[in-house]
Design an enzyme around this catalytic site. Structure first.
Site, PDB file in Angstrom:
ATOM      1  N   TYR A   1       0.734  -1.290   0.063  1.00 15.07           N
ATOM      2  CA  TYR A   1      -0.019  -0.161   0.089  1.00 15.07           C
ATOM      3  C   TYR A   1       0.825   1.504  -0.025  1.00 15.07           C
ATOM      4  O   TYR A   1       0.488   2.088  -0.646  1.00 15.07           O
ATOM      5  CB  TYR A   1      -0.684   0.017   1.232  1.00 15.07           C
TER       6      TYR A   1
ATOM      7  N   ALA B   1       1.412   6.748  -6.758  1.00 16.10           N
ATOM      8  CA  ALA B   1       0.269   7.872  -6.711  1.00 16.10           C
ATOM      9  C   ALA B   1       0.822   9.239  -6.692  1.00 16.10           C
ATOM     10  O   ALA B   1       0.666  10.082  -7.441  1.00 16.10           O
ATOM     11  CB  ALA B   1      -0.947   7.817  -5.778  1.00 16.10           C
TER      12      ALA B   1
ATOM     13  N   TRP C   1       3.928  10.300  -7.126  1.00 11.17           N
ATOM     14  CA  TRP C   1       4.916  10.475  -8.553  1.00 11.17           C
ATOM     15  C   TRP C   1       3.963  11.316  -9.632  1.00 11.17           C
ATOM     16  O   TRP C   1       4.517  11.930 -10.148  1.00 11.17           O
ATOM     17  CB  TRP C   1       5.122   9.350  -8.891  1.00 11.17           C
TER      18      TRP C   1
ATOM     19  N   PHE D   1       5.274  16.746  -6.065  1.00  8.52           N
ATOM     20  CA  PHE D   1       5.989  15.705  -5.358  1.00  8.52           C
ATOM     21  C   PHE D   1       7.030  15.252  -5.976  1.00  8.52           C
ATOM     22  O   PHE D   1       8.467  15.026  -5.865  1.00  8.52           O
ATOM     23  CB  PHE D   1       5.089  14.698  -5.093  1.00  8.52           C
TER      24      PHE D   1
ATOM     25  N   GLN E   1       8.849  17.182  -8.064  1.00 13.10           N
ATOM     26  CA  GLN E   1       9.733  18.191  -8.201  1.00 13.10           C
ATOM     27  C   GLN E   1      10.775  18.032  -7.038  1.00 13.10           C
ATOM     28  O   GLN E   1      11.853  17.956  -7.032  1.00 13.10           O
ATOM     29  CB  GLN E   1       9.286  19.656  -8.275  1.00 13.10           C
TER      30      GLN E   1
ATOM     31  N   GLU F   1       4.046  16.689   1.706  1.00 10.22           N
ATOM     32  CA  GLU F   1       3.490  17.017   0.415  1.00 10.22           C
ATOM     33  C   GLU F   1       2.567  15.584  -0.120  1.00 10.22           C
ATOM     34  O   GLU F   1       1.390  15.767  -0.557  1.00 10.22           O
ATOM     35  CB  GLU F   1       4.677  16.908  -0.718  1.00 10.22           C
TER      36      GLU F   1
ATOM     37  N   HIS G   1     -16.702  24.584  -1.496  1.00 10.68           N
ATOM     38  CA  HIS G   1     -16.950  24.739  -0.014  1.00 10.68           C
ATOM     39  C   HIS G   1     -16.033  25.421   0.905  1.00 10.68           C
ATOM     40  O   HIS G   1     -14.891  25.000   0.585  1.00 10.68           O
ATOM     41  CB  HIS G   1     -17.607  23.350   0.435  1.00 10.68           C
TER      42      HIS G   1
ATOM     43  N   LYS H   1      -7.708  22.538   2.198  1.00 12.56           N
ATOM     44  CA  LYS H   1      -6.723  22.614   1.238  1.00 12.56           C
ATOM     45  C   LYS H   1      -5.496  23.500   1.577  1.00 12.56           C
ATOM     46  O   LYS H   1      -4.337  23.414   1.349  1.00 12.56           O
ATOM     47  CB  LYS H   1      -7.342  22.723  -0.170  1.00 12.56           C
TER      48      LYS H   1
END
Length: 143
Positions: free
Chosen positions: A38, A45, A47, A52, A54, A90, A108, A115
């Site tokens: 996992y 994912a 990558w 991420f 960079q 990150e 929202h 975020k």
């Protein structure tokens, strides 16, 4: 036949074999093996995220430089650790953004706040890394 547990039952009433996530029932090396899989899937994912990628490419340069710049193991760990910390934060930020995006595309205030806080965490990790490296470079070359 086992007793039926209503969907609204608290998690403490759900037996181990009724767990939705099969990872929770795994023990020992099987759990470690699957958790590793996992984690690798999570790195793959990550990558696909430009930021991420960079940071990972920058770490290819910065991690060996940490061993060159650090005068002892503590300095080396601090320099390398701040670089790795950026990638960790990150990945967590990307996880937050992905979960928010799964909920729905509409705007929202709480989604924006989540975020923004993830982005702020990345910024703070970048500032910590830059400050640590700046001080190490200053001590090595200007002091």
């Amino acid at each position: 036949m086992p007793e039926q547990v209503p969907l609204s039952a608290p998690a403490s009433q759900v037996s181990a074999d009724e767990t939705v996530n099969p990872q929770k029932n795994r023990k020992g090396l099987s759990r470690v093996w699957h958790a590793t899989g996992y984690s690798i899937a999570g790195l793959r994912a990550g990558w696909h995220e430009t930021a991420f990628r960079q940071e990972a490419v920058a770490s290819i340069v910065l991690l060996p430089a940490a061993f060159w710049l650090g005068r002892n193991w503590v300095e080396t760990v601090l320099l390398a650790g701040t670089v790795i910390l950026i990638m960790i934060v990150e990945l967590l930020n990307t996880g937050i953004e992905t979960a928010i995006d799964r909920i729905g595309p509409e705007w929202h205030d709480l989604s924006k706040r989540a975020k923004d806080m993830g982005s702020a965490a990345v910024l703070l990790s970048l500032l910590l890394c830059a400050g640590t490296w700046a001080m190490a470079l200053f001590q090595r070359f200007a002091a």
